[in-house]
Design a protein around this motif. Structure first.
Motif, PDB file in Angstrom:
ATOM      1  N   GLN A 243       0.803  -1.222   0.000  1.00 39.00           N
ATOM      2  CA  GLN A 243       0.000   0.000   0.000  1.00 39.00           C
ATOM      3  C   GLN A 243       0.838   1.274   0.000  1.00 39.00           C
ATOM      4  N   GLY A 244       2.157   1.174  -0.116  1.00 39.23           N
ATOM      5  CA  GLY A 244       3.015   2.357  -0.157  1.00 39.23           C
ATOM      6  C   GLY A 244       3.339   2.924   1.201  1.00 39.23           C
ATOM      7  N   ILE A 245       3.171   2.136   2.269  1.00 42.66           N
ATOM      8  CA  ILE A 245       3.424   2.587   3.641  1.00 42.66           C
ATOM      9  C   ILE A 245       4.626   1.831   4.191  1.00 42.66           C
ATOM     10  N   VAL A 246       5.530   2.547   4.848  1.00 44.23           N
ATOM     11  CA  VAL A 246       6.659   1.939   5.548  1.00 44.23           C
ATOM     12  C   VAL A 246       6.286   1.810   7.028  1.00 44.23           C
ATOM     13  N   ILE A 247       6.410   0.601   7.564  1.00 46.31           N
ATOM     14  CA  ILE A 247       6.068   0.334   8.962  1.00 46.31           C
ATOM     15  C   ILE A 247       7.364   0.118   9.725  1.00 46.31           C
ATOM     16  N   SER A 248       7.571   0.919  10.760  1.00 47.82           N
ATOM     17  CA  SER A 248       8.722   0.760  11.641  1.00 47.82           C
ATOM     18  C   SER A 248       8.292  -0.048  12.854  1.00 47.82           C
ATOM     19  N   CYS A 249       9.022  -1.124  13.146  1.00 45.86           N
ATOM     20  CA  CYS A 249       8.623  -2.054  14.198  1.00 45.86           C
ATOM     21  C   CYS A 249       9.742  -2.219  15.223  1.00 45.86           C
ATOM     22  N   ASN A 250       9.343  -2.613  16.420  1.00 48.87           N
ATOM     23  CA  ASN A 250      10.268  -2.887  17.513  1.00 48.87           C
ATOM     24  C   ASN A 250      10.042  -4.321  17.964  1.00 48.87           C
ATOM     25  N   ARG A 251      11.029  -5.162  17.771  1.00 44.02           N
ATOM     26  CA  ARG A 251      10.860  -6.584  18.058  1.00 44.02           C
ATOM     27  C   ARG A 251      10.748  -6.858  19.553  1.00 44.02           C
ATOM     28  N   LYS A 252      11.384  -6.061  20.388  1.00 44.57           N
ATOM     29  CA  LYS A 252      11.432  -6.332  21.824  1.00 44.57           C
ATOM     30  C   LYS A 252      10.257  -5.726  22.591  1.00 44.57           C
ATOM     31  N   ALA A 253       9.225  -5.255  21.909  1.00 42.89           N
ATOM     32  CA  ALA A 253       8.057  -4.702  22.611  1.00 42.89           C
ATOM     33  C   ALA A 253       7.349  -5.810  23.381  1.00 42.89           C
ATOM     34  N   LYS A 254       6.642  -5.417  24.437  1.00 39.13           N
ATOM     35  CA  LYS A 254       6.010  -6.405  25.315  1.00 39.13           C
ATOM     36  C   LYS A 254       4.793  -7.043  24.640  1.00 39.13           C
ATOM     37  N   THR A 255       3.956  -6.238  24.004  1.00 41.98           N
ATOM     38  CA  THR A 255       2.752  -6.763  23.367  1.00 41.98           C
ATOM     39  C   THR A 255       2.895  -6.656  21.850  1.00 41.98           C
ATOM     40  N   SER A 256       2.075  -7.436  21.137  1.00 42.95           N
ATOM     41  CA  SER A 256       2.135  -7.416  19.676  1.00 42.95           C
ATOM     42  C   SER A 256       1.704  -6.066  19.113  1.00 42.95           C
ATOM     43  N   ALA A 257       0.743  -5.409  19.798  1.00 45.20           N
ATOM     44  CA  ALA A 257       0.278  -4.105  19.323  1.00 45.20           C
ATOM     45  C   ALA A 257       1.378  -3.056  19.428  1.00 45.20           C
ATOM     46  N   GLU A 258       2.234  -3.161  20.458  1.00 45.15           N
ATOM     47  CA  GLU A 258       3.299  -2.177  20.653  1.00 45.15           C
ATOM     48  C   GLU A 258       4.481  -2.409  19.711  1.00 45.15           C
ATOM     49  N   LYS A 259       4.507  -3.541  19.036  1.00 46.68           N
ATOM     50  CA  LYS A 259       5.624  -3.808  18.130  1.00 46.68           C
ATOM     51  C   LYS A 259       5.590  -2.911  16.902  1.00 46.68           C
ATOM     52  N   ILE A 260       4.437  -2.408  16.512  1.00 49.82           N
ATOM     53  CA  ILE A 260       4.336  -1.438  15.421  1.00 49.82           C
ATOM     54  C   ILE A 260       4.511  -0.042  16.012  1.00 49.82           C
ATOM     55  N   VAL A 261       5.666   0.568  15.769  1.00 48.46           N
ATOM     56  CA  VAL A 261       6.009   1.843  16.412  1.00 48.46           C
ATOM     57  C   VAL A 261       5.370   3.019  15.670  1.00 48.46           C
TER      58      VAL A 261
END
Length: 601
Positions: A339-357
């Motif tokens: 969709q033309g969107i860059v998603i920045s993620c954090n692997r060490k986040a506690k929950t799955s929802a918090e992994k998408i920064v």
């Protein structure tokens, strides 16, 4: 006919110096012309003769001496003990040590060695012999040489049914080999009988691939393990992840189970920096990012669903096309989506929802390439639709730099590993663009027509001198760029850093200005809504008043008509006195009617 002329000389004159003299010519043999041969003569005018200008080459085969390898084990045991002392007996060794330590020769030797050792330690502490004092002196002066590139080799798909070269990977040791993944990415349009094989090419022998990789499904991605050059990781078209060990042959060494694999083709696979060197992760257009350990590929160790609404619903996830992982930022990774969107993620986040920064949106189509700058990891490059864009993590609303809109679609891109301001892009019209935004920002520093078909993938060698481009028909072209594009120039890092900081600062000012304008427009809209709300009650009040007046007049008219009808019924034959009374009553009624009509005004 053989012509022989015999020279006669005395034996005594053999070996003497030759004395030449002039004399008249003598006719030895006369061969008259043959009329029969003259009749067969055919004159050719003009005469065409082919000449080969290439260097004459010769081929020799040499059978070198064969070396036989043999492995032998050696058992190391503790030595230096006298024959009468058993090193396995603790009491005997302790007794012998005490005996030696009381010896005067031992004490003198230790004292002498101690002073020498102390002197060496002081020298090491004073001067570091391994320190490099001139790290920054590698930069050379800027040359006036124009940017250029030349083709040095072409690797063609040996199969009759041509496939697209979808991914390239350089050998980590010496870059002498190149792994190429071949596949057909057109959904359900793969030609019948298409081969699933991919190849590892030796650049010194481009006529035939060195190793053939035989997957169960065509490979979309293929990556060398940076820690073990014999191991390769491949993402298959059917969603599985495969692993090869070239020491074991062409067949797959490890394969993920299809139940726990991706549901769509694996468009991104990257090795992680780990102690074991066996961890990797993959992404696909099914909206999932999976972590794997190749020692146990029955199921992934971790799964992240790319749902930017943070509801972890797979049907709402964004499909992944490209992946980015920087070893200096081990907890962060980035995903480029369809969709033309860059998603920045954090692997060490506690929950799955918090992994998408956070997200960065700016492209009109899939992001085919995503890579951080090797010198400034905070800035990254994206390639999609008709442009290439450079982003900063500090500015999320828009990119800080971008190329012009090209006429052809962009398919891939990569940074130069040696120059922070140089990056490369490929296009659907077969053109390779080399950008140097320190030198020129509006146009590429060099545009090179590599082939007539579309270029699908691009990979730059670690030293930055060689570029490999894969095309739609499976042809991989190797190019060598000029020294100015692969050599770090003086103040190159500083110039690139200043440009990044300046553009980031400018974009922040524009974002603040746009935010302020949006707030003003929002305030104006709210004020307009309030005024409309204030006008609405008055408008309704006027309608109510008009309606009440109409009802009032209707009641009056109906009462007047009723009185007139009643008066008509009560009338008798006309008499002069009565007419006067009726006229008086009519005047009174008229006055009442007039009063009723004039009351509202």
């Amino acid at each position: 006919m053989e012509i022989v002329y015999v020279y006669v000389k005395k034996r005594s004159e053999f070996g003497k110096q030759c004395n030449f003299s002039d004399r008249q010519a003598e006719l030895n043999i006369n061969i008259p012309p043959n009329p029969e041969l003259a009749e067969q003569f055919v004159e050719r005018n003009p005469v065409d003769t082919g000449i080969q200008c290439s260097t004459s080459m010769s081929e020799h085969e040499v059978n070198t001496e064969r070396f036989e390898m043999e492995s032998r084990g050696i058992n190391h045991v503790e030595g230096g003990w006298p024959k009468d002392v058993n090193p396995l007996e603790l009491e005997q060794t302790i007794r012998f040590r005490k005996k030696v330590e009381k010896d005067e020769n031992y004490i003198n030797a230790i004292t002498q060695l101690g002073s020498i050792m102390e002197h060496c330690i002081k020298q090491n502490n004073a001067i570091d012999i391994y320190q490099e004092y001139f790290d920054d002196e590698d930069a050379v002066e800027v040359t006036d040489e124009a940017p250029s590139a030349k083709t040095i080799n072409v690797l063609r798909d040996p199969q009759e049914i041509k496939r697209s070269a979808t991914h390239l990977s350089w050998h980590p040791d010496g870059n002498r080999k190149l792994a190429v993944a071949y596949s057909c990415l057109n959904f359900q349009r793969a030609p019948e009988g298409m081969s699933h094989e991919s190849y590892i090419w030796d650049l010194e022998n481009p006529n035939k691939p060195e190793i053939v990789l035989k997957p169960s499904s065509p490979l979309v991605t293929l990556e060398y393990n940076p820690k073990d050059s014999h191991v390769l990781l491949g993402g298959c078209y059917n969603g599985q992840l495969a692993c090869w060990d070239t020491r074991k042959g062409s067949l797959v060494a490890e394969l993920s189970t299809i139940e726990f694999s991706h549901r769509d083709p694996v468009y991104g696979s990257i090795w992680l920096q780990s102690k074991t060197g066996t961890e990797c992760f993959s992404a696909s257009t099914d909206g999932q990012v999976m972590w794997w350990d190749i020692r146990k590929m029955s199921e992934p160790t971790e799964v992240v669903i790319l749902d930017i609404a943070r509801k972890e619903q797979l049907e709402n996830a964004l499909g992944a096309i490209s992946l980015e992982f920087e070893s200096t930022l081990p907890t962060k990774f980035m995903v480029g989506t369809e969709q033309g969107i860059v998603i920045s993620c954090n692997r060490k986040a506690k929950t799955s929802a918090e992994k998408i920064v956070c997200t960065f949106s700016g492209h009109h189509g899939p992001i085919y390439a995503l890579q951080r700058n090797p010198f400034y990891p905070k800035n990254f490059l994206t390639v999609g639709d008709w442009t290439a864009r450079i982003w900063s993590e500090d500015s999320r609303e828009s990119s800080i730099m971008w190329t012009k809109y090209h006429m052809a679609y962009l398919t891939d891109g990569a940074w130069s590993p040696v120059r922070p301001a140089v990056f490369f892009t490929t296009r659907m019209d077969g053109t390779l663009d080399i950008w140097d935004f320190v030198f020129k920002q509006c146009d590429p520093a060099l545009s090179l027509k590599v082939c007539d078909e579309a270029l699908f993938c691009l990979r730059v060698q670690d030293n930055g001198c060689f570029i490999a481009c894969g095309s739609q028909l499976g042809t991989t072209t190797l190019l060598e760029v000029s020294n100015g594009l692969c050599t770090l120039q003086k103040n190159d890092k500083n110039a690139a850093s200043l440009i990044f900081e300046r553009e980031t600062r400018r974009e922040k000012i524009l974002e603040a200005r746009h935010r302020e304008m949006r707030l003003k427009e929002k305030g104006k809209a709210e004020g307009r809504d309030d005024s409309l709300r204030e006008e609405e009650p008055t408008f309704h009040l006027e309608e109510l008043v008009t309606k009440a007046e109409d009802e009032f007049f209707n009641i009056i008219y109906s009462e007047l008509k009723k009185k007139e009808t009643e008066a008509m019924k009560k009338t008798k034959p006309k008499q002069p006195g009565l007419e006067a009374d009726e006229e008086v009553e009519g005047e009174d009624l008229g006055e009442e009617e007039g009063d009723g009509a004039q009351a509202p005004t």
